[in-house]
Design an enzyme around this catalytic site. Structure first.
Site, mmCIF file in Angstrom:
data_model
loop_
_atom_site.group_PDB
_atom_site.id
_atom_site.type_symbol
_atom_site.label_atom_id
_atom_site.label_comp_id
_atom_site.label_asym_id
_atom_site.label_seq_id
_atom_site.Cartn_x
_atom_site.Cartn_y
_atom_site.Cartn_z
ATOM 1 N N LYS A 93 -5.518 -4.170 15.955
ATOM 2 C CA LYS A 93 -5.141 -3.309 14.835
ATOM 3 C C LYS A 93 -5.857 -1.951 14.948
ATOM 4 C CE LYS A 93 -3.397 -3.214 10.528
ATOM 5 N NZ LYS A 93 -1.978 -3.246 10.286
ATOM 6 N N LYS A 108 5.271 -10.941 5.777
ATOM 7 C CA LYS A 108 5.613 -11.308 4.400
ATOM 8 C C LYS A 108 6.282 -12.687 4.360
ATOM 9 C CE LYS A 108 6.359 -6.510 3.127
ATOM 10 N NZ LYS A 108 4.933 -6.246 2.902
ATOM 11 N N LYS A 165 -2.678 -8.057 3.911
ATOM 12 C CA LYS A 165 -2.686 -8.255 2.456
ATOM 13 C C LYS A 165 -1.639 -9.296 2.003
ATOM 14 C CE LYS A 165 1.055 -6.010 0.526
ATOM 15 N NZ LYS A 165 1.725 -5.589 1.721
ATOM 16 N N GLY A 220 0.828 -1.212 0.000
ATOM 17 C CA GLY A 220 0.000 0.000 0.000
ATOM 18 C C GLY A 220 0.858 1.256 0.000
HETATM 19 P P1 ADP Z 1 4.360 -2.912 2.574
HETATM 20 O O1 ADP Z 1 3.602 -1.628 2.499
HETATM 21 O O2 ADP Z 1 4.951 -3.290 1.242
HETATM 22 O O3 ADP Z 1 3.610 -4.048 3.232
HETATM 23 P P2 ADP Z 1 5.979 -2.757 5.009
HETATM 24 O O4 ADP Z 1 6.473 -1.436 5.480
HETATM 25 O O5 ADP Z 1 4.858 -3.398 5.749
HETATM 26 O O6 ADP Z 1 5.674 -2.594 3.454
HETATM 27 O O7 ADP Z 1 7.196 -3.820 5.006
HETATM 28 C C1 ADP Z 1 8.399 -3.559 4.315
HETATM 29 C C2 ADP Z 1 9.454 -2.984 5.263
HETATM 30 O O8 ADP Z 1 9.937 -3.988 6.154
HETATM 31 C C3 ADP Z 1 10.713 -2.509 4.610
HETATM 32 O O9 ADP Z 1 10.574 -1.225 4.067
HETATM 33 C C4 ADP Z 1 11.734 -2.561 5.765
HETATM 34 O O10 ADP Z 1 11.868 -1.274 6.345
HETATM 35 C C5 ADP Z 1 11.081 -3.476 6.788
HETATM 36 N N1 ADP Z 1 11.909 -4.597 7.260
HETATM 37 C C6 ADP Z 1 11.807 -5.113 8.502
HETATM 38 N N2 ADP Z 1 12.647 -6.127 8.689
HETATM 39 C C7 ADP Z 1 13.325 -6.288 7.512
HETATM 40 C C8 ADP Z 1 14.352 -7.186 7.074
HETATM 41 N N3 ADP Z 1 14.836 -8.139 7.878
HETATM 42 N N4 ADP Z 1 14.817 -7.063 5.821
HETATM 43 C C9 ADP Z 1 14.318 -6.104 5.000
HETATM 44 N N5 ADP Z 1 13.350 -5.226 5.362
HETATM 45 C C10 ADP Z 1 12.862 -5.294 6.600
HETATM 46 MG MG MG Z 2 2.958 -4.146 5.255
#
Ligand code: ADP
Ligand code: MG
Length: 316
Positions: A132, A279, A217, A12
């Site tokens: 949440k 993820k 998501k 998002g």
């Molecule tokens: P999205 O909107 O795509 O769901 P999120 O902000 O929820 O994005 O998740 C992606 C973020 O996770 C990255 O921008 C990074 O800052 C963070 N992150 C946390 N732990 C890790 C990790 N071990 N390796 C890479 N990124 C990480």
């Molecule tokens: Mg996210």
């Protein structure tokens, strides 16, 4: 299906490039940027189903509803309907920008959004402990009144005021899955499970009714990948690769990991809750249910990652 099918889950936040630039026009520019990278995939021969987040966008919709109710006496919009609104609006932005990109490249393919409900279990333990936060801050008396009259769960948020909290249950079933499969079979690019899907529960008569909840998501896109037997599950986010010791001096980018390695890294606490952890968990769920390969990278690197040059690949 002759062609290979990929699910791409778009964050998002990559649909809003700059938190200070959030007009509809800005959101279209961001969608157009993401669409270019999805078009690269399609050009490389993939059939694609796109899932996407809606965090910031559904926040705006809720905020508008709250302000209009307060100042203009308009009705408020329930959470499931806000989710539907966001699927429609984000789906429109993506389907228009992606369709335009395909036309420019001379690729004859249509793009369509499916407003998608996702079933969750009424008895999911998440409903007993909603965590949440959703919507704006409230005064304590307003929060308490809504708790009593509307059955909301409300919490005091670190001295900043009161907020509503909702459950984030596990997705069980994509209700419109047959329509999604039909569209994919016809060669249509499908945008679906937006914002994790509109959460619905069994209505006791074989049908569904909206639930006040939000679905992650990444989990919803994983479920979609499982239900359509996707050849590849891509999570497009803000980082080119996943790291261990993320943000620390000994940070190390990962090119490839197995499910067993991913589980070990989870155990060691390498993936932040609420961002990278869901993820990796969503990917493990896919790979433990027949999935063959998954990829995490950012939109500009999707093309290179598919050629095996970058991104983090996760395999069973
Ligand atoms: P999205 O909107 O795509 O769901 P999120 O902000 O929820 O994005 O998740 C992606 C973020 O996770 C990255 O921008 C990074 O800052 C963070 N992150 C946390 N732990 C890790 C990790 N071990 N390796 C890479 N990124 C990480
Ligand atoms: Mg996210």
């Amino acid at each position: 299906m002759a062609k290979k099918v990929a699910v791409v889950a778009v964050g998002g936040n990559s649909l809003i490039l700059d938190p200070k630039k959030v007009t509809v026009e800005d959101q279209y520019l961001a969608a157009a940027e993401t669409s270019k990278h999805i078009a690269d995939m399609i050009e490389a021969g993939w059939d694609v189903a796109v899932g996407h987040g809606n965090g910031p966008q559904v926040g705006f919709i809720l905020r508008r509803s709250e302000i209009a109710a307060k100042t203009e006496g308009m009705h408020e919009v329930p959470l499931d309907v806000c989710g539907a609104d966001s699927q429609g609006a984000i789906g429109y932005a993506l389907q228009q920008t992606l369709q335009n990109e395909l036309i420019q490249r001379g690729i004859k393919k249509s793009v369509a959004t499916v407003v998608t409900q996702v079933k969750v279990d009424k008895n999911d333990k998440a409903f007993q402990n909603p965590t949440k936060p959703i919507g704006g801050f409230m005064e304590e008396d307003d929060a308490k009144r809504r708790e009593k009259e509307l059955g909301w769960n409300v919490v005091e948020d670190a001295g900043r005021g009161w907020r509503r909290v909702v459950a984030s249950p596990i997705p069980k079933e994509v209700v419109e899955i047959e329509a999604v499969k039909e569209l994919l079979r016809a060669g249509t690019v499908v945008i679906t499970v937006g914002g994790g899907g509109i959460p619905v529960v069994d209505d006791g008569k074989g049908g569904c009714v909206g639930a006040a909840a939000v679905i992650d998501k990444d989990f919803a896109s994983s479920l979609l990948s499982q239900e359509i037997n996707a050849d590849l599950f891509v999570i497009s986010t803000a980082v080119e690769k996943i790291a261990i010791n993320y943000g620390k001096p000994d940070q190390k980018w990962i090119d490839k990991m197995t499910v067993a390695e991913a589980k070990k890294y989870i155990e060691e606490g390498h993936f932040a809750k609420g961002s990278m952890l869901p993820k990796v968990q969503a990917i493990i769920w896919f790979l433990e249910n027949g999935g063959k390969q998954a990829l995490v990278t950012d939109p500009p690197h999707i093309g290179a990652a598919l050629r095996g040059e970058t991104g983090t690949w996760i395999v069973p």
